[in-house]
Design a protein around this motif. Structure first.
Motif, short mmCIF file in Angstrom:
data_model
loop_
_atom_site.label_atom_id
_atom_site.label_comp_id
_atom_site.label_asym_id
_atom_site.label_seq_id
_atom_site.Cartn_x
_atom_site.Cartn_y
_atom_site.Cartn_z
N THR A 158 -0.63 -19.66 65.33
CA THR A 158 -0.69 -18.96 63.89
C THR A 158 -0.83 -20.94 62.89
O THR A 158 0.30 -21.01 62.49
CB THR A 158 0.22 -18.12 63.57
OG1 THR A 158 0.87 -17.26 64.46
CG2 THR A 158 -0.48 -17.96 61.94
N PRO A 159 -2.07 -21.28 62.84
CA PRO A 159 -2.30 -22.34 62.00
C PRO A 159 -1.75 -21.92 60.29
O PRO A 159 -1.95 -20.79 59.86
CB PRO A 159 -3.63 -22.80 62.52
CG PRO A 159 -3.92 -21.24 62.91
CD PRO A 159 -2.99 -20.86 63.53
N ALA A 160 -1.97 -22.88 59.77
CA ALA A 160 -1.77 -23.19 58.27
C ALA A 160 -3.00 -22.76 57.77
O ALA A 160 -3.12 -22.47 56.39
CB ALA A 160 -1.05 -23.54 57.61
N THR A 161 -4.46 -23.43 58.28
CA THR A 161 -5.37 -23.96 58.28
C THR A 161 -6.56 -23.44 58.86
O THR A 161 -6.28 -23.35 59.97
CB THR A 161 -5.87 -25.55 57.73
OG1 THR A 161 -5.15 -26.25 58.68
CG2 THR A 161 -4.56 -25.68 56.33
N ASN A 162 -7.57 -22.94 58.46
CA ASN A 162 -8.24 -23.02 60.07
C ASN A 162 -8.56 -23.45 60.37
O ASN A 162 -8.64 -25.08 60.31
CB ASN A 162 -9.49 -22.59 59.27
CG ASN A 162 -9.74 -21.46 58.19
OD1 ASN A 162 -9.18 -20.03 58.25
ND2 ASN A 162 -11.18 -21.84 56.87
N VAL A 163 -8.93 -23.55 61.79
CA VAL A 163 -8.65 -23.77 63.18
C VAL A 163 -10.40 -23.70 63.68
O VAL A 163 -10.35 -22.66 63.65
CB VAL A 163 -7.88 -23.88 64.01
CG1 VAL A 163 -7.69 -24.36 64.99
CG2 VAL A 163 -6.60 -24.59 62.96
N ALA A 172 -6.65 -19.16 59.01
CA ALA A 172 -5.53 -19.87 59.01
C ALA A 172 -4.77 -17.95 58.27
O ALA A 172 -5.10 -16.99 58.71
CB ALA A 172 -5.66 -20.12 57.35
N ASN A 173 -3.00 -18.11 59.12
CA ASN A 173 -2.64 -17.69 59.26
C ASN A 173 -2.20 -16.59 60.52
O ASN A 173 -1.73 -15.14 59.44
CB ASN A 173 -1.85 -16.39 57.65
CG ASN A 173 -1.87 -17.83 56.57
OD1 ASN A 173 -0.91 -18.83 56.88
ND2 ASN A 173 -2.64 -18.24 55.81
N THR A 174 -3.60 -16.39 61.12
CA THR A 174 -3.91 -15.38 61.70
C THR A 174 -3.54 -16.18 63.73
O THR A 174 -4.39 -17.02 63.50
CB THR A 174 -5.23 -14.87 61.27
OG1 THR A 174 -5.76 -14.88 61.13
CG2 THR A 174 -5.66 -13.91 62.69
N ALA A 175 -2.54 -15.35 64.66
CA ALA A 175 -2.98 -16.07 65.22
C ALA A 175 -3.91 -15.80 65.99
O ALA A 175 -4.81 -15.08 66.04
CB ALA A 175 -1.75 -14.56 65.59
N GLY A 176 -4.04 -17.17 67.02
CA GLY A 176 -5.13 -17.34 67.81
C GLY A 176 -4.45 -17.66 68.98
O GLY A 176 -3.56 -18.15 69.03
N ALA A 177 -5.15 -18.17 70.18
CA ALA A 177 -5.03 -18.38 71.70
C ALA A 177 -5.23 -20.25 71.62
O ALA A 177 -6.29 -20.04 70.94
CB ALA A 177 -5.06 -17.86 72.92
N VAL A 178 -4.66 -20.83 72.07
CA VAL A 178 -4.42 -22.37 72.47
C VAL A 178 -4.66 -22.86 73.01
O VAL A 178 -2.91 -22.64 73.91
CB VAL A 178 -3.57 -23.18 71.35
CG1 VAL A 178 -4.54 -25.25 71.08
CG2 VAL A 178 -3.66 -22.81 69.81
N ALA A 179 -5.41 -23.45 74.18
CA ALA A 179 -5.26 -23.51 75.53
C ALA A 179 -3.89 -24.89 75.59
O ALA A 179 -4.70 -26.05 74.75
CB ALA A 179 -6.73 -24.26 76.07
N ILE A 180 -2.97 -24.92 76.13
CA ILE A 180 -2.51 -26.20 76.20
C ILE A 180 -2.60 -26.65 78.45
O ILE A 180 -2.20 -27.50 78.36
CB ILE A 180 -1.25 -25.74 76.48
CG1 ILE A 180 -0.59 -24.37 77.57
CG2 ILE A 180 -0.95 -25.64 75.10
CD1 ILE A 180 0.86 -24.39 77.44
N GLU A 181 -3.48 -26.58 78.57
CA GLU A 181 -3.53 -26.77 80.47
C GLU A 181 -5.06 -26.67 80.22
O GLU A 181 -5.80 -26.07 79.84
CB GLU A 181 -3.22 -25.76 81.85
CG GLU A 181 -1.67 -25.87 81.17
CD GLU A 181 -1.27 -24.78 82.75
OE1 GLU A 181 -2.15 -24.50 83.42
OE2 GLU A 181 0.21 -25.20 83.03
N GLY A 182 -5.76 -27.76 81.13
CA GLY A 182 -7.18 -27.85 81.58
C GLY A 182 -7.49 -28.90 81.55
O GLY A 182 -6.95 -29.58 80.89
N ILE A 183 -9.01 -29.50 81.65
CA ILE A 183 -9.30 -30.53 81.24
C ILE A 183 -10.65 -30.25 80.58
O ILE A 183 -11.56 -29.59 79.71
CB ILE A 183 -10.65 -31.40 82.39
CG1 ILE A 183 -9.59 -31.43 83.55
CG2 ILE A 183 -10.82 -32.24 82.22
CD1 ILE A 183 -9.97 -31.63 84.99
N VAL A 184 -10.38 -31.43 79.14
CA VAL A 184 -10.87 -31.44 78.20
C VAL A 184 -11.27 -33.27 77.77
O VAL A 184 -11.13 -33.16 77.47
CB VAL A 184 -10.39 -31.02 77.20
CG1 VAL A 184 -9.55 -29.21 76.99
CG2 VAL A 184 -8.73 -31.63 76.51
#
Length: 105
Positions: free
Chosen positions: A14-19, A40-52
């Motif tokens: 849940t970020p404090a600012t828009n992502v 901002a202030n909304t839960a969302g998924a962030v990838a922590i595995e993979g190739i970027v």
């Protein structure tokens, strides 16, 4: 006994600012990438595995498998400064302005 909650490819955040989609997100000592926008202030998924592919400053080289960090102050992948992000998925040439990183958690 514990229950498996998920495979662990993503973390809720849940970020404090828009992502924006593709933004790098640092959560303590974990580096992830947002696959889609998170308000901002909304839960969302962030990838922590993979190739970027991440931006980097030109001029440095690195062998495949070398450790790489995310330097949030400058918004670039860096060989030694910042939060450990993972390792180079392929070798880095001096002229490269992006690097392929295998996120490693």
């Amino acid at each position: 006994m514990s229950d498996t909650v998920s495979k662990g490819n993503y973390l809720d955040h849940t970020p404090a600012t828009n992502v924006a989609a593709g933004d790098v997100v640092v959560m303590g000592s974990v580096v992830g990438v947002a696959p889609r926008p998170i308000a901002a202030n909304t839960a969302g998924a962030v990838a922590i595995e993979g190739i970027v592919d991440l931006p980097c400053a030109s001029g440095a080289t690195g062998a495949q498998g070398s450790a790489i960090s995310w330097y949030a102050t400058s918004g670039i992948a860096h060989a030694s400064t910042g939060v450990a992000a993972g390792f180079l998925a392929k070798a880095r040439a001096a002229a490269d302005t992006t690097v392929s990183v295998k996120l490693d958690r």
